[in-house]
Design a protein around this motif. Structure first.
Motif, PDB file in Angstrom:
ATOM      1  N   GLU A  14     -17.406 -11.313  -3.580  1.00  0.00           N
ATOM      2  CA  GLU A  14     -16.446 -10.577  -2.448  1.00  0.00           C
ATOM      3  C   GLU A  14     -15.476 -12.391  -1.873  1.00  0.00           C
ATOM      4  O   GLU A  14     -14.441 -12.244  -1.667  1.00  0.00           O
ATOM      5  CB  GLU A  14     -16.795  -9.880  -1.471  1.00  0.00           C
ATOM      6  CG  GLU A  14     -17.136  -8.763  -1.723  1.00  0.00           C
ATOM      7  CD  GLU A  14     -17.516  -7.656  -1.006  1.00  0.00           C
ATOM      8  OE1 GLU A  14     -16.603  -7.962   0.568  1.00  0.00           O
ATOM      9  OE2 GLU A  14     -18.553  -6.452  -0.894  1.00  0.00           O
ATOM     10  N   THR A  23      -5.004  -7.858  -6.451  1.00  0.00           N
ATOM     11  CA  THR A  23      -5.134  -6.312  -5.628  1.00  0.00           C
ATOM     12  C   THR A  23      -5.617  -7.011  -3.983  1.00  0.00           C
ATOM     13  O   THR A  23      -6.364  -6.918  -4.738  1.00  0.00           O
ATOM     14  CB  THR A  23      -4.960  -4.927  -5.989  1.00  0.00           C
ATOM     15  OG1 THR A  23      -4.743  -4.083  -6.634  1.00  0.00           O
ATOM     16  CG2 THR A  23      -5.134  -3.891  -4.481  1.00  0.00           C
ATOM     17  N   MET A  24      -4.771  -6.883  -3.115  1.00  0.00           N
ATOM     18  CA  MET A  24      -5.846  -7.369  -2.338  1.00  0.00           C
ATOM     19  C   MET A  24      -5.546  -6.390  -1.013  1.00  0.00           C
ATOM     20  O   MET A  24      -4.805  -5.466  -0.948  1.00  0.00           O
ATOM     21  CB  MET A  24      -4.658  -8.551  -1.289  1.00  0.00           C
ATOM     22  CG  MET A  24      -4.791  -9.698  -2.242  1.00  0.00           C
ATOM     23  SD  MET A  24      -3.985 -10.660  -1.064  1.00  0.00           S
ATOM     24  CE  MET A  24      -4.138 -11.440   0.240  1.00  0.00           C
ATOM     25  N   ASP A  25      -6.255  -5.530   0.093  1.00  0.00           N
ATOM     26  CA  ASP A  25      -6.573  -4.910   0.460  1.00  0.00           C
ATOM     27  C   ASP A  25      -7.397  -4.769   2.001  1.00  0.00           C
ATOM     28  O   ASP A  25      -7.449  -5.912   2.396  1.00  0.00           O
ATOM     29  CB  ASP A  25      -7.435  -2.964   0.099  1.00  0.00           C
ATOM     30  CG  ASP A  25      -9.240  -3.571  -0.067  1.00  0.00           C
ATOM     31  OD1 ASP A  25      -9.634  -4.733  -0.132  1.00  0.00           O
ATOM     32  OD2 ASP A  25      -9.646  -3.415  -0.694  1.00  0.00           O
ATOM     33  N   GLY A  26      -6.893  -3.772   2.648  1.00  0.00           N
ATOM     34  CA  GLY A  26      -8.000  -4.042   3.883  1.00  0.00           C
ATOM     35  C   GLY A  26      -6.499  -3.842   5.285  1.00  0.00           C
ATOM     36  O   GLY A  26      -5.074  -3.674   5.168  1.00  0.00           O
ATOM     37  N   ASP A  27      -6.391  -3.324   6.105  1.00  0.00           N
ATOM     38  CA  ASP A  27      -5.815  -3.417   7.203  1.00  0.00           C
ATOM     39  C   ASP A  27      -4.375  -3.811   7.548  1.00  0.00           C
ATOM     40  O   ASP A  27      -3.208  -3.199   8.176  1.00  0.00           O
ATOM     41  CB  ASP A  27      -6.740  -2.716   8.531  1.00  0.00           C
ATOM     42  CG  ASP A  27      -7.583  -1.104   8.482  1.00  0.00           C
ATOM     43  OD1 ASP A  27      -7.743  -0.676   7.900  1.00  0.00           O
ATOM     44  OD2 ASP A  27      -8.405  -1.977   9.576  1.00  0.00           O
ATOM     45  N   VAL A  50      -3.120  -6.352   5.573  1.00  0.00           N
ATOM     46  CA  VAL A  50      -2.848  -6.899   3.931  1.00  0.00           C
ATOM     47  C   VAL A  50      -1.196  -6.738   4.331  1.00  0.00           C
ATOM     48  O   VAL A  50      -0.303  -7.766   3.762  1.00  0.00           O
ATOM     49  CB  VAL A  50      -3.240  -5.869   2.825  1.00  0.00           C
ATOM     50  CG1 VAL A  50      -3.272  -4.592   2.288  1.00  0.00           C
ATOM     51  CG2 VAL A  50      -3.367  -7.241   1.520  1.00  0.00           C
ATOM     52  N   GLU A  51      -0.614  -5.916   4.654  1.00  0.00           N
ATOM     53  CA  GLU A  51       1.261  -5.682   4.202  1.00  0.00           C
ATOM     54  C   GLU A  51       1.300  -6.827   5.617  1.00  0.00           C
ATOM     55  O   GLU A  51       2.357  -7.305   4.870  1.00  0.00           O
ATOM     56  CB  GLU A  51       1.059  -4.061   4.338  1.00  0.00           C
ATOM     57  CG  GLU A  51       2.968  -4.326   4.328  1.00  0.00           C
ATOM     58  CD  GLU A  51       3.339  -2.781   4.264  1.00  0.00           C
ATOM     59  OE1 GLU A  51       4.785  -3.054   4.695  1.00  0.00           O
ATOM     60  OE2 GLU A  51       3.231  -2.405   4.247  1.00  0.00           O
ATOM     61  N   PRO A  91       1.129  -1.102   0.310  1.00  0.00           N
ATOM     62  CA  PRO A  91       0.216   0.015   0.024  1.00  0.00           C
ATOM     63  C   PRO A  91       0.798   0.730  -0.286  1.00  0.00           C
ATOM     64  O   PRO A  91       2.075   0.996   0.846  1.00  0.00           O
ATOM     65  CB  PRO A  91      -0.576  -0.324   1.187  1.00  0.00           C
ATOM     66  CG  PRO A  91      -0.790  -1.873   1.557  1.00  0.00           C
ATOM     67  CD  PRO A  91       0.372  -2.001   1.144  1.00  0.00           C
TER      68      PRO A  91
END
Length: 110
Positions: free
Chosen positions: A93, A48-52, A54-55, A28
């Protein structure tokens, strides 16, 4: 993820070659740029993967920023992800999330 041909991806301010059987990992906030050279076709895919978290998740699979050698791109899971992201609602999703985890797992094995 390089599939056929060869191009370059901008990571940390410099272009790196993305060839078949290689994958690029960005996090991100990273600035992404792509370019191809010559007249040869270049086929690649991305997800793409997202979310708080993900990293942390991606690093937990052993990935760091950059281009890495991998096995051949798993075309069927990529097609399944493409279909899943086109499905509206929670079912789409969940299916997309499962596909993304499968791709991440297969990439980590490589």
């Amino acid at each position: 993820r390089g599939i056929e041909g060869q191009g370059e991806i901008l990571i940390d301010g410099r272009f790196q070659v993305l060839a078949p059987d290689h994958l690029a990992v960005l996090f991100p906030g990273d600035i992404q740029g792509l370019r191809s050279e010559g007249n040869e076709p270049w086929l690649y895919c991305w997800w793409t993967m997202d979310g708080d978290t993900v990293e942390d998740l991606v690093r937990g699979f052993g990935f760091e920023r950059g281009v890495k050698k991998a096995d051949a791109a798993p075309r069927e899971p990529i097609r399944l992800l493409d279909r899943a992201i086109r499905r509206p609602g929670l079912a789409g999703e969940l299916a997309a999330g499962a596909c993304a985890f499968r791709l991440l797992t297969e990439a980590a094995r490589a």
